[in-house]
Scaffold this active site. Sequence first.
Site, PDB file in Angstrom:
ATOM      1  N   GLN A  91      51.018  16.319  42.356  1.00 50.60           N
ATOM      2  CA  GLN A  91      49.883  17.219  42.482  1.00 50.60           C
ATOM      3  C   GLN A  91      50.261  18.465  43.274  1.00 50.60           C
ATOM      4  O   GLN A  91      49.914  19.593  42.906  1.00 50.60           O
ATOM      5  CB  GLN A  91      48.738  16.487  43.205  1.00 50.60           C
ATOM      6  CG  GLN A  91      47.520  17.344  43.448  1.00 50.60           C
ATOM      7  CD  GLN A  91      46.802  17.685  42.153  1.00 50.60           C
ATOM      8  OE1 GLN A  91      46.478  16.808  41.378  1.00 50.60           O
ATOM      9  NE2 GLN A  91      46.545  18.970  41.920  1.00 50.60           N
ATOM     10  N   ASP A 137      39.377  17.906  49.051  1.00 50.82           N
ATOM     11  CA  ASP A 137      39.552  16.739  48.177  1.00 50.82           C
ATOM     12  C   ASP A 137      38.366  15.817  48.446  1.00 50.82           C
ATOM     13  O   ASP A 137      37.619  16.006  49.423  1.00 50.82           O
ATOM     14  CB  ASP A 137      40.898  16.049  48.480  1.00 50.82           C
ATOM     15  CG  ASP A 137      41.216  14.905  47.504  1.00 50.82           C
ATOM     16  OD1 ASP A 137      40.578  14.833  46.431  1.00 50.82           O
ATOM     17  OD2 ASP A 137      42.097  14.075  47.821  1.00 50.82           O
ATOM     18  N   HIS A 188      50.750  12.184  47.168  1.00 50.85           N
ATOM     19  CA  HIS A 188      50.529  12.581  45.769  1.00 50.85           C
ATOM     20  C   HIS A 188      51.402  13.818  45.482  1.00 50.85           C
ATOM     21  O   HIS A 188      50.907  14.922  45.295  1.00 50.85           O
ATOM     22  CB  HIS A 188      49.046  12.897  45.575  1.00 50.85           C
ATOM     23  CG  HIS A 188      48.603  12.962  44.152  1.00 50.85           C
ATOM     24  ND1 HIS A 188      49.420  12.636  43.082  1.00 50.85           N
ATOM     25  CD2 HIS A 188      47.400  13.315  43.598  1.00 50.85           C
ATOM     26  CE1 HIS A 188      48.747  12.781  41.953  1.00 50.85           C
ATOM     27  NE2 HIS A 188      47.529  13.200  42.237  1.00 50.85           N
ATOM     28  N   ARG A 232      51.227   4.776  39.539  1.00 53.96           N
ATOM     29  CA  ARG A 232      50.094   5.101  40.422  1.00 53.96           C
ATOM     30  C   ARG A 232      49.613   3.776  40.975  1.00 53.96           C
ATOM     31  O   ARG A 232      49.207   2.887  40.228  1.00 53.96           O
ATOM     32  CB  ARG A 232      48.966   5.801  39.646  1.00 53.96           C
ATOM     33  CG  ARG A 232      47.679   5.857  40.450  1.00 53.96           C
ATOM     34  CD  ARG A 232      46.636   6.760  39.876  1.00 53.96           C
ATOM     35  NE  ARG A 232      47.001   8.152  40.078  1.00 53.96           N
ATOM     36  CZ  ARG A 232      46.142   9.172  39.952  1.00 53.96           C
ATOM     37  NH1 ARG A 232      44.877   8.937  39.619  1.00 53.96           N
ATOM     38  NH2 ARG A 232      46.540  10.410  40.154  1.00 53.96           N
ATOM     39  N   ARG A 255      49.691  20.659  36.371  1.00 50.96           N
ATOM     40  CA  ARG A 255      50.242  19.296  36.450  1.00 50.96           C
ATOM     41  C   ARG A 255      51.194  19.068  35.287  1.00 50.96           C
ATOM     42  O   ARG A 255      52.259  18.470  35.437  1.00 50.96           O
ATOM     43  CB  ARG A 255      49.114  18.251  36.406  1.00 50.96           C
ATOM     44  CG  ARG A 255      48.174  18.256  37.597  1.00 50.96           C
ATOM     45  CD  ARG A 255      48.846  17.777  38.860  1.00 50.96           C
ATOM     46  NE  ARG A 255      49.411  16.443  38.723  1.00 50.96           N
ATOM     47  CZ  ARG A 255      48.711  15.300  38.795  1.00 50.96           C
ATOM     48  NH1 ARG A 255      47.411  15.332  39.040  1.00 50.96           N
ATOM     49  NH2 ARG A 255      49.310  14.126  38.676  1.00 50.96           N
ATOM     50  N   CYS A 299      42.317  19.046  43.924  1.00 51.93           N
ATOM     51  CA  CYS A 299      43.131  18.343  42.918  1.00 51.93           C
ATOM     52  C   CYS A 299      42.288  17.757  41.802  1.00 51.93           C
ATOM     53  O   CYS A 299      42.814  17.463  40.731  1.00 51.93           O
ATOM     54  CB  CYS A 299      43.963  17.256  43.601  1.00 51.93           C
ATOM     55  SG  CYS A 299      42.987  15.914  44.303  1.00 51.93           S
TER      56      CYS A 299
END
Length: 307
Positions: free
Chosen positions: A136, A224, A133, A106, A292, A264
């Site tokens: 996700q 988000d 991402h 990440r 996830r 998310c």
Amino acid sequence: MSPIKPTRHFLDIDQFDSATLRSILDKAIELKEAGRGHAKPLADHTLVLIFEKSSTRTRVSFEVGMQQMGGDVVVLGSQDSQLGRGESVADTARVLSRFADAIMIRTDSHQKLEWLAEFATVPVINGLTDDSHPCQIMADVMTFEEHRGPIEGKTIAWVGDGNNVAASWLHAAVKFNCKFNIATPLEFQLPDHLIDWANAEGGDVTVTQSAEEAVAGADCVVADTWVSMGDDDERDTRLELLGPYQVNDALMAKANSDALFMHCLPAHRGEEVTDTVLDGQQSVVWDEAENRLHAQKAILAYCLDVL
Ligand code: CP
Ligand code: NVA
């Protein structure tokens, strides 16, 4: 001698064909259904997790997922490794490949992810960059289908910032053949090259500045944070420009009556989403978080060729 197999990275959804993505989701469902009772195909395997940005879900789900698959993890925070003191990404990739079976990173710059994949001889997994991402969104597609059946032909509405998570949704919409409506202020649109790619691939994408237009006919509304990691300097401007894009009961009422709400997480209650929506009947955010784990176990199985 058998040919050397190419290293199976998981960098972005747009790099895969639809059948491979579908096989990963099928595996995720199989692993979820098996619960703790499934085989442990990653025994004696080690995953290195590099975090140059904060995380709750990604860290815990990869760590628990590796444990459940029989493997182990080593977690490196930004101050824990020589990366933080300037050792190159290429050299880090070469060294970690001698110890570990896979690397998840990440980080901020997508270029770093790509360099890591270029110089690693083990699979590299994108655990979020400034650009995307993908783990996700694999979990999100899985979650949609658990609640509403095949996502093909359905309409996903993204409302808010045209950020990394939105980019991966766009990739997924093209690969899984669903319609993608995206409403953002002009200042925070997805980059043109992404929309051009989606159109060239035959995607069904509507770009608008109107949240109401995006959610009309939507089977799922997605929000988000308005201030992603790394965007803190722009916080005040973002809150002002993104204010009209809050997902609240009035906006949800303009989507299909059975529309799901996704996020998310982490959520900023009272900013991009209200408590009533996040905690309401249409919200599936906790399922997304759980998935996830299952989706990433399947991604690991794909990368390490034990699918
Ligand atoms: N959604 C997500 O990636 O959460 P974390 O930042 O907690 O990992
Ligand atoms: N867009 C958010 C997602 C966090 C999981 C960020 O990049 O901070």
